[in-house]
Design a protein around this motif. Sequence first.
Motif, PDB file in Angstrom:
ATOM      1  N   ASP A  96       3.820  -2.655   8.676  1.00  0.00           N
ATOM      2  CA  ASP A  96       5.148  -3.237   8.966  1.00  0.00           C
ATOM      3  C   ASP A  96       6.010  -3.294   7.717  1.00  0.00           C
ATOM      4  OD1 ASP A  96       4.368  -3.561  11.574  1.00  0.00           O
ATOM      5  OD2 ASP A  96       3.818  -5.672  11.352  1.00  0.00           O
ATOM      6  N   ASP A  97       5.401  -3.705   6.596  1.00  0.00           N
ATOM      7  CA  ASP A  97       6.158  -3.756   5.339  1.00  0.00           C
ATOM      8  C   ASP A  97       6.525  -2.355   4.870  1.00  0.00           C
ATOM      9  OD1 ASP A  97       6.119  -6.478   5.290  1.00  0.00           O
ATOM     10  OD2 ASP A  97       4.335  -6.631   4.016  1.00  0.00           O
ATOM     11  N   ALA A  98       5.623  -1.394   5.122  1.00  0.00           N
ATOM     12  CA  ALA A  98       5.922  -0.015   4.743  1.00  0.00           C
ATOM     13  C   ALA A  98       7.140   0.484   5.517  1.00  0.00           C
ATOM     14  CB  ALA A  98       4.704   0.875   5.008  1.00  0.00           C
ATOM     15  N   GLY A  99       7.171   0.236   6.804  1.00  0.00           N
ATOM     16  CA  GLY A  99       8.329   0.641   7.596  1.00  0.00           C
ATOM     17  C   GLY A  99       9.592  -0.089   7.174  1.00  0.00           C
ATOM     18  N   GLU A 129       1.646   3.085  -0.430  1.00  0.00           N
ATOM     19  CA  GLU A 129       0.672   2.112  -0.920  1.00  0.00           C
ATOM     20  C   GLU A 129       0.535   0.946   0.070  1.00  0.00           C
ATOM     21  OE1 GLU A 129      -1.273   2.314  -3.438  1.00  0.00           O
ATOM     22  OE2 GLU A 129      -0.436   4.082  -4.449  1.00  0.00           O
ATOM     23  N   LEU A 130       1.651   0.467   0.594  1.00  0.00           N
ATOM     24  CA  LEU A 130       1.610  -0.634   1.551  1.00  0.00           C
ATOM     25  C   LEU A 130       0.868  -0.228   2.826  1.00  0.00           C
ATOM     26  CD1 LEU A 130       5.235  -2.046   1.181  1.00  0.00           C
ATOM     27  CD2 LEU A 130       3.122  -3.199   0.524  1.00  0.00           C
ATOM     28  N   HIS A 131       1.106   1.030   3.274  1.00  0.00           N
ATOM     29  CA  HIS A 131       0.430   1.497   4.483  1.00  0.00           C
ATOM     30  C   HIS A 131      -1.075   1.565   4.271  1.00  0.00           C
ATOM     31  CE1 HIS A 131      -0.852   4.368   7.607  1.00  0.00           C
ATOM     32  NE2 HIS A 131       0.157   3.840   8.312  1.00  0.00           N
ATOM     33  N   GLU A 132      -1.463   2.063   3.097  1.00  0.00           N
ATOM     34  CA  GLU A 132      -2.887   2.181   2.817  1.00  0.00           C
ATOM     35  C   GLU A 132      -3.530   0.819   2.540  1.00  0.00           C
ATOM     36  OE1 GLU A 132      -3.449   5.026  -0.254  1.00  0.00           O
ATOM     37  OE2 GLU A 132      -2.790   6.733   0.959  1.00  0.00           O
ATOM     38  N   GLU A 133      -2.704  -0.187   2.166  1.00  0.00           N
ATOM     39  CA  GLU A 133      -3.223  -1.529   1.957  1.00  0.00           C
ATOM     40  C   GLU A 133      -3.298  -2.302   3.280  1.00  0.00           C
ATOM     41  OE1 GLU A 133      -4.475  -3.074  -0.595  1.00  0.00           O
ATOM     42  OE2 GLU A 133      -4.150  -1.492  -2.073  1.00  0.00           O
ATOM     43  N   GLY A 134      -2.958  -1.644   4.381  1.00  0.00           N
ATOM     44  CA  GLY A 134      -3.029  -2.314   5.676  1.00  0.00           C
ATOM     45  C   GLY A 134      -1.777  -3.116   6.010  1.00  0.00           C
ATOM     46  N   ALA A 135      -0.613  -2.728   5.471  1.00  0.00           N
ATOM     47  CA  ALA A 135       0.638  -3.428   5.751  1.00  0.00           C
ATOM     48  C   ALA A 135       1.667  -2.436   6.269  1.00  0.00           C
ATOM     49  CB  ALA A 135       1.156  -4.131   4.498  1.00  0.00           C
TER      50      ALA A 135
END
Length: 343
Positions: free
Chosen positions: A332-335, A324-330
């Motif tokens: 770095d937080d996803a990693g 979800e974080l990756h698809e929200e454009g985040a």
Amino acid sequence: MSSAGRSPATRGGWLDPGKPFKDGVRPRKRQLGLALRDLCRLLRSDDPGETGRRSLKQAEAAKRLECTADELSRYLNDARIPSQGFLERLHKEACADATASGQDVDISLEALLGLRSSALGEQRDCEYCLEMGGRIDSLIQQLNAPCPACAAHQRQQEARRQQRKRLAARLRSARTEQARLRTAVADLKVTVADLKTVLAEKAASEAGLRERLAAALRELPAAAQDARAQLPVPRRPRDRQLSTKDVSATRQLVTQAEELDSSGREDLALTLLRQSTTELLTPAETALVVTELRYRERDRLADDLIHVYGRDQENQDVMAVALELHEEGAPDDAGAILRAALG
């Protein structure tokens, strides 16, 4: 007799203690002559026109002692033995001047008369007088010798004085330490009172947090509450179709956490976020919480939430939030949340 009353001004004068006696002056007369010199050295001028009290000249001393200068010189340096009356006058005048000058007379009148008697016996070659003179000398030596009992008493007194000084020093040290401990105790009491105040504030904040959390739970969709009531039924890993009410509840949760963080209660803010995301929110809502925290520049709370969530939650939920974080454009937080899950 001691030299306490001798003055450098008499060196080389008529009262010079090193002035030699005339030939033929026998030992006991020499002893009497030295005593007379010491007494004459105590005599001082009482002329009101002079500043200070100077030593008398030989003629002045002779006049004061009712004799001639020549007679006085013979008494001091020659074999002539003065009368008892002369000795009494000299001793009286010397005592008066010594008292006025703050000095001591080191020989009593009785001892002075004893020296005269010894000198007379020596002059007459009287065995009895010589024997008595020897006894007098022996007694004088005994009187001048230190008494063992007195010396022991003095040592005891000195030891007691030293002990009192040590005890006084220890008492001062103990009083200083007592004052320091009292100050420390007072400081500790203040610290304890402050801690009690902080604990009371924390309890009140936790109570308020529970109330706000309960209010937030009431505003969550009924499906989320049903899911919470039916735990451990798994939540949907990817339910990104958040309703307006879902988004509003999530943002309200972030607002409450932001208020706690602004008031210095970062630990309570993190507790609120951790409990809500792990027990109530779906991965999509959790990702929304993280992005909302980033948007409001609460980066520390976002980093702590990512670390705690990735560390404590199941891998399936962590991966869902990361997606979800990756698809929200985040990304770095996803990693970061994946790295937290890997430890």
